[in-house]
Write a protein that holds these residues in place. Structure first.
Motif, mmCIF file in Angstrom:
data_model
loop_
_atom_site.group_PDB
_atom_site.id
_atom_site.type_symbol
_atom_site.label_atom_id
_atom_site.label_comp_id
_atom_site.label_asym_id
_atom_site.label_seq_id
_atom_site.Cartn_x
_atom_site.Cartn_y
_atom_site.Cartn_z
ATOM 1 N N GLY A 7 -38.964 -20.774 -5.861
ATOM 2 C CA GLY A 7 -38.423 -21.923 -6.586
ATOM 3 C C GLY A 7 -39.485 -22.944 -6.946
ATOM 4 N N HIS A 8 -40.691 -22.473 -7.251
ATOM 5 C CA HIS A 8 -41.802 -23.374 -7.557
ATOM 6 C C HIS A 8 -42.375 -23.035 -8.932
ATOM 7 C CE1 HIS A 8 -45.857 -25.203 -7.086
ATOM 8 N NE2 HIS A 8 -45.121 -26.145 -6.552
ATOM 9 N N PHE A 9 -42.506 -24.051 -9.768
ATOM 10 C CA PHE A 9 -42.997 -23.897 -11.129
ATOM 11 C C PHE A 9 -44.071 -24.959 -11.355
ATOM 12 C CE2 PHE A 9 -38.667 -22.635 -10.690
ATOM 13 C CZ PHE A 9 -38.571 -21.437 -11.379
ATOM 14 N N SER A 10 -45.193 -24.567 -11.955
ATOM 15 C CA SER A 10 -46.292 -25.509 -12.185
ATOM 16 C C SER A 10 -46.764 -25.444 -13.622
ATOM 17 C CB SER A 10 -47.482 -25.190 -11.280
ATOM 18 O OG SER A 10 -47.138 -25.345 -9.937
ATOM 19 N N VAL A 11 -47.187 -26.597 -14.124
ATOM 20 C CA VAL A 11 -47.812 -26.718 -15.431
ATOM 21 C C VAL A 11 -49.178 -27.358 -15.195
ATOM 22 C CG1 VAL A 11 -47.697 -27.765 -17.727
ATOM 23 C CG2 VAL A 11 -45.583 -27.062 -16.568
ATOM 24 N N PHE A 12 -50.238 -26.633 -15.551
ATOM 25 C CA PHE A 12 -51.592 -27.152 -15.455
ATOM 26 C C PHE A 12 -52.046 -27.474 -16.861
ATOM 27 C CE2 PHE A 12 -50.995 -24.089 -12.103
ATOM 28 C CZ PHE A 12 -51.550 -24.694 -10.989
ATOM 29 N N GLY A 36 -55.064 -29.429 -19.416
ATOM 30 C CA GLY A 36 -56.408 -29.980 -19.443
ATOM 31 C C GLY A 36 -57.174 -29.583 -18.194
ATOM 32 N N TRP A 37 -57.927 -30.476 -17.649
ATOM 33 C CA TRP A 37 -58.740 -30.175 -16.480
ATOM 34 C C TRP A 37 -58.345 -31.006 -15.274
ATOM 35 C CZ3 TRP A 37 -61.464 -34.407 -14.722
ATOM 36 C CH2 TRP A 37 -61.604 -35.457 -15.622
ATOM 37 N N TRP A 38 -57.384 -31.940 -15.471
ATOM 38 C CA TRP A 38 -57.142 -32.845 -14.356
ATOM 39 C C TRP A 38 -55.689 -32.963 -13.902
ATOM 40 C CZ3 TRP A 38 -54.086 -37.211 -14.465
ATOM 41 C CH2 TRP A 38 -53.638 -37.623 -15.728
ATOM 42 N N TYR A 39 -54.707 -32.579 -14.692
ATOM 43 C CA TYR A 39 -53.349 -32.849 -14.231
ATOM 44 C C TYR A 39 -52.555 -31.581 -13.955
ATOM 45 C CZ TYR A 39 -51.003 -31.861 -18.680
ATOM 46 O OH TYR A 39 -50.495 -31.255 -19.781
ATOM 47 N N ARG A 40 -51.587 -31.763 -13.089
ATOM 48 C CA ARG A 40 -50.698 -30.664 -12.716
ATOM 49 C C ARG A 40 -49.298 -31.235 -12.533
ATOM 50 N NH1 ARG A 40 -51.471 -26.387 -7.816
ATOM 51 N NH2 ARG A 40 -49.285 -25.954 -7.485
ATOM 52 N N ASN A 41 -48.330 -30.602 -13.175
ATOM 53 C CA ASN A 41 -46.915 -30.952 -13.005
ATOM 54 C C ASN A 41 -46.297 -29.874 -12.134
ATOM 55 O OD1 ASN A 41 -47.556 -32.825 -14.950
ATOM 56 N ND2 ASN A 41 -46.281 -31.950 -16.527
ATOM 57 N N ASP A 42 -45.606 -30.274 -11.095
ATOM 58 C CA ASP A 42 -44.948 -29.327 -10.201
ATOM 59 C C ASP A 42 -43.448 -29.566 -10.193
ATOM 60 O OD1 ASP A 42 -46.962 -27.675 -8.988
ATOM 61 O OD2 ASP A 42 -47.673 -29.471 -7.949
#
Length: 163
Positions: free
Chosen positions: A81-86, A88-94
């Motif tokens: 149940g884990h989804f991530s959006v990376f 550019g080089w600095w941010y991550r949405n979880d």
């Protein structure tokens, strides 16, 4: 990783159904609205993206074939149940989904994922400064609320932010 912003919401559908919806990542040339995850300002003027890869790791591009620009990587871990959006080089949405008495709880966070060598550069970025002003502007909160409302329509249920 240092969390910058975080929100929680409830989607009044069974956990398994929400995970299945969020895992159904379309590929090819698609409208940005077809991606089940929140991608703010991701698409060009025409709202068209190119999604390649799968079934767990995807790359999202904007622009025409041959001159496209990578804007994000998507990591789909449906089993947990884990989804991530990376981006550019600095941010991550979880996105972390968990079963809840009313259906499914979603925890959304934006974090600084820059490497230790480049982390000091992040506060100089306009996007980062915008996130630091989030409590005043509410831009990401509104984007999260809009995304939760879209889930409610697509899954035909109630969905709302809790914090």
């Amino acid at each position: 990783m240092k969390e910058l912003i975080g929100y929680r919401g409830i989607i009044e559908k069974p956990y398994e159904e929400v995970v299945r919806y969020m895992s159904a990542m379309p590929t090819g040339r698609i409208k940005a609205s077809q991606i089940p995850l929140l991608l703010t300002s991701a698409a060009g003027a025409d709202g068209i993206l190119q999604v390649k890869g799968g079934p767990q790791l995807f790359t999202v591009y904007t622009g025409e074939e041959g001159v496209e620009i990578r804007i994000a990587y998507l990591d789909i871990d449906a089993a947990n149940g884990h989804f991530s959006v990376f981006g550019g080089w600095w941010y991550r949405n979880d996105y972390e989904l968990k079963p809840h008495a009313k259906g499914c709880e979603v925890r959304y966070s934006v974090a600084n994922a820059a490497s230790p060598l480049s982390r000091w550069l992040v506060p100089l970025l306009k996007d980062y400064r915008g996130l630091r002003n989030e409590k005043r502007t509410g831009r990401m909160m509104r984007a999260f609320d809009d995304w939760v409302s879209l889930l409610a329509v697509r899954l035909q249920c109630k969905a709302y932010r809790t914090e």
